[in-house]
Scaffold this active site. Structure first.
Site, PDB file in Angstrom:
ATOM      1  N   SER A 135       0.928  -1.085  -0.036  1.00 41.30           N
ATOM      2  CA  SER A 135      -0.050  -0.026  -0.110  1.00 41.30           C
ATOM      3  C   SER A 135       1.021   1.225  -0.034  1.00 41.30           C
ATOM      4  O   SER A 135       1.788   1.429   0.740  1.00 41.30           O
ATOM      5  CB  SER A 135      -0.850   0.050   1.285  1.00 41.30           C
ATOM      6  OG  SER A 135      -1.591   1.152   1.301  1.00 41.30           O
ATOM      7  N   LYS A 161      -0.967  -1.028  -4.403  1.00 41.09           N
ATOM      8  CA  LYS A 161      -2.142  -0.320  -4.182  1.00 41.09           C
ATOM      9  C   LYS A 161      -1.684   1.149  -3.903  1.00 41.09           C
ATOM     10  O   LYS A 161      -0.569   1.429  -3.540  1.00 41.09           O
ATOM     11  CB  LYS A 161      -2.855  -0.865  -2.894  1.00 41.09           C
ATOM     12  CG  LYS A 161      -3.826   0.086  -1.982  1.00 41.09           C
ATOM     13  CD  LYS A 161      -4.520  -0.632  -1.031  1.00 41.09           C
ATOM     14  CE  LYS A 161      -4.767   0.002   0.563  1.00 41.09           C
ATOM     15  NZ  LYS A 161      -5.366  -0.762   1.303  1.00 41.09           N
ATOM     16  N   ASP A 188      -7.292   2.887  -3.276  1.00 43.11           N
ATOM     17  CA  ASP A 188      -7.997   3.088  -2.008  1.00 43.11           C
ATOM     18  C   ASP A 188      -8.185   4.472  -1.749  1.00 43.11           C
ATOM     19  O   ASP A 188      -7.321   5.175  -1.657  1.00 43.11           O
ATOM     20  CB  ASP A 188      -7.118   2.444  -1.086  1.00 43.11           C
ATOM     21  CG  ASP A 188      -7.842   2.237   0.418  1.00 43.11           C
ATOM     22  OD1 ASP A 188      -8.971   2.665   0.418  1.00 43.11           O
ATOM     23  OD2 ASP A 188      -7.180   1.678   1.551  1.00 43.11           O
ATOM     24  N   GLU A 213     -11.151   0.313  -3.426  1.00 43.88           N
ATOM     25  CA  GLU A 213     -11.294   0.151  -2.013  1.00 43.88           C
ATOM     26  C   GLU A 213     -12.001   1.484  -1.560  1.00 43.88           C
ATOM     27  O   GLU A 213     -11.568   2.632  -1.648  1.00 43.88           O
ATOM     28  CB  GLU A 213      -9.852  -0.133  -1.541  1.00 43.88           C
ATOM     29  CG  GLU A 213     -10.100  -0.591  -0.037  1.00 43.88           C
ATOM     30  CD  GLU A 213      -8.651  -1.108   0.741  1.00 43.88           C
ATOM     31  OE1 GLU A 213      -7.800  -1.152  -0.179  1.00 43.88           O
ATOM     32  OE2 GLU A 213      -8.543  -1.007   1.730  1.00 43.88           O
ATOM     33  N   ASP A 238     -13.636  -1.744   2.887  1.00 35.35           N
ATOM     34  CA  ASP A 238     -12.579  -1.867   4.143  1.00 35.35           C
ATOM     35  C   ASP A 238     -13.533  -1.472   5.162  1.00 35.35           C
ATOM     36  O   ASP A 238     -14.213  -2.072   5.951  1.00 35.35           O
ATOM     37  CB  ASP A 238     -11.488  -1.146   3.809  1.00 35.35           C
ATOM     38  CG  ASP A 238     -10.589  -0.903   4.812  1.00 35.35           C
ATOM     39  OD1 ASP A 238     -11.057  -1.290   5.936  1.00 35.35           O
ATOM     40  OD2 ASP A 238      -9.513  -0.308   4.610  1.00 35.35           O
TER      41      ASP A 238
HETATM   42  O1  OSB Z   1      -7.367   1.753   4.249  1.00 34.61           O
HETATM   43  O2  OSB Z   1      -6.035  -0.047   4.158  1.00 34.61           O
HETATM   44  C1  OSB Z   1      -6.150   1.162   4.750  1.00 34.61           C
HETATM   45  C2  OSB Z   1      -3.005   1.996   6.862  1.00 34.61           C
HETATM   46  C3  OSB Z   1      -3.728   2.711   7.946  1.00 34.61           C
HETATM   47  C4  OSB Z   1      -5.283   2.759   7.860  1.00 34.61           C
HETATM   48  C5  OSB Z   1      -5.788   2.417   6.767  1.00 34.61           C
HETATM   49  C6  OSB Z   1      -5.329   1.947   5.606  1.00 34.61           C
HETATM   50  C7  OSB Z   1      -3.898   1.678   5.715  1.00 34.61           C
HETATM   51  C8  OSB Z   1      -3.194   0.902   4.689  1.00 34.61           C
HETATM   52  C9  OSB Z   1      -1.870   0.607   5.036  1.00 34.61           C
HETATM   53  O3  OSB Z   1      -3.499   1.014   3.363  1.00 34.61           O
HETATM   54  C10 OSB Z   1      -1.464  -1.012   5.035  1.00 34.61           C
HETATM   55  C11 OSB Z   1      -0.180  -1.144   5.670  1.00 34.61           C
HETATM   56  O4  OSB Z   1       0.803  -1.173   4.860  1.00 34.61           O
HETATM   57  O5  OSB Z   1      -0.140  -1.510   6.619  1.00 34.61           O
HETATM   58 MG    MG Z   2      -8.272   0.622   3.055  1.00 34.84          MG
END
Ligand code: OSB
Ligand code: MG
Length: 369
Positions: A135, A161, A188, A213, A238
């Site tokens: 991410s 992502k 996302d 997402e 999510d």
């Molecule tokens: O929306 O998935 C999310 C991190 C903090 C809060 C929400 C999200 C995220 C990430 C990071 O997308 C995912 C990671 O690398 O831990």
């Molecule tokens: Mg998310």
């Protein structure tokens, strides 16, 4: 198992790089850990609440309060036949799933350690290697984003992502797709849009995106169903999904075709399994989300990703993407093929570096039966 001791700790850990989403920037993490003991073995869990009420209403501070005031008093000194007993002990406490998860996951680790078997096997997992994605937060420029993607693709990650928000969407996606025609790519939004933005999603439809997402409101499924009817790219929920029942309803009305499963959001391993099963029975694939966890939360995520319907790469990536020094040994490592192998040791299968945890601790509280 008799729960003789529970310890909660707040750690301060600085991320190697700031992480920006549509709801803000994080660099200094305040991580709450839970340690449970039956006198002979110990189990560890992580509370994945943020520093502020931005991803969800929970924060490390609300979690600390709910843990010492309501959750821990219901568990300390109790005899459990297994970690599945935990749900009934906290049924009267509404919400606060992240706080509950800290204890719930520690109980699963403890149980697996007592049985001397790996947690992923206790959970019923079958995937000895899990597929990893990354991410990537919002970057100052598109060129910086392209450089980050290049690094992660070269490291072997199987899905990229990127975070999107109004003004950082269509043109960004277009340029990423132009630079990387073949990668598995998704966006996302963390609830940054409304149904009035449907044309933005229609424009992004043509770039072969795996999924969008949580494009809309963090509690919505109705508008997501409407958006899904109007676009071709699958929607992945999510924030909106807190239980297997939420998943069932979202799938029933067509609000999503994929679900991101997070331990803290749904309340622990038992509910993760229930969400997983509802999705599997409806032909909806799931993947494991991330919350910028320390090695302890990360180890739990790796274990749950072994369940069969975790068929898409998750946001579970290497410790070194986040921390100069992780609190588990070895750190989480990702192979050149973009996979993490399950571990053979009991419980989470990683050694917890208690000396380092002590150094990172800013407050702690112990409860004894
Ligand atoms: O929306 O998935 C999310 C991190 C903090 C809060 C929400 C999200 C995220 C990430 C990071 O997308 C995912 C990671 O690398 O831990
Ligand atoms: Mg998310």
């Amino acid at each position: 198992m008799l729960i003789k001791q529970i310890e909660i700790r707040e750690l301060r850990m600085r991320l190697l790089h700031p992480f920006e989403t549509s709801f803000g920037v994080t660099q200094d993490r305040h991580i709450v850990l839970v340690k449970v003991s039956d006198g002979a073995n110990t189990g560890w869990g992580e509370v994945t609440a943020g520093e502020g009420p931005f991803y969800s209403y929970e924060t490390k501070e609300t979690a600390w309060y709910v843990l010492h005031e309501f959750i821990i008093p219901n568990v300390i000194g109790k005899e459990l036949s297994g970690p599945s007993d935990f749900g009934a002990m906290v049924r009267g406490i509404r919400g606060h799933n992240m706080a509950k998860t800290g204890v719930e996951t520690a109980l699963w680790d403890l149980d697996a350690k007592i049985k001397n078997v790996p947690l992923w096997k206790v959970l019923g997992g079958t995937r000895e290697r899990i597929d990893c994605g990354v991410s990537i937060g919002i970057q100052p420029t598109i060129d910086k984003l392209l450089a980050k993607i290049d690094t992660e693709v070269r490291a072997g990650y199987r899905r990229i992502k990127i975070k999107i928000k109004p003004g950082w969407d269509v043109e960004v996606i277009r340029q990423v797709r132009e630079a990387f025609p073949k990668i598995r790519l998704m966006g996302d939004a963390n609830s940054a849009y409304t149904l009035a933005d449907v044309d933005i999603f229609k424009k992004m439809d043509k770039y072969d995106i795996m999924m969008f997402e949580q494009p809309l409101h963090h509690e919505d499924i109705i508008d997501h169903a409407e958006l899904q009817r109007q676009i071709e790219t699958p929607i992945c929920l999510d924030e909106s999904i807190h239980s297997a029942d939420d998943a069932r309803k979202a799938i029933k009305i067509g609000a999503c075709r994929i679900i991101n499963v997070k331990l803290g959001r749904v309340g622990g391993h038992r509910e993760v399994k229930a969400v997983h099963d509802v999705c599997r029975d409806n032909g909806v694939p799931v993947w494991c989300g991330g919350m910028l966890e320390s090695g302890i939360g990360r180890a739990h995520n790796i274990a749950l990703s072994s369940l069969e319907n975790f068929s898409l790469p998750g946001d579970v990536s290497a410790s070194k993407r986040y921390w100069s020094e992780d609190i588990i040994d070895p750190p989480v490592e990702v192979s050149a093929e973009g996979q993490i192998s399950q571990r053979d040791g009991a419980g989470i299968g990683y050694r917890v570096k208690e000396d380092l945890i002590e150094r990172f601790t800013v407050r702690s509280q112990a409860f004894t039966a």
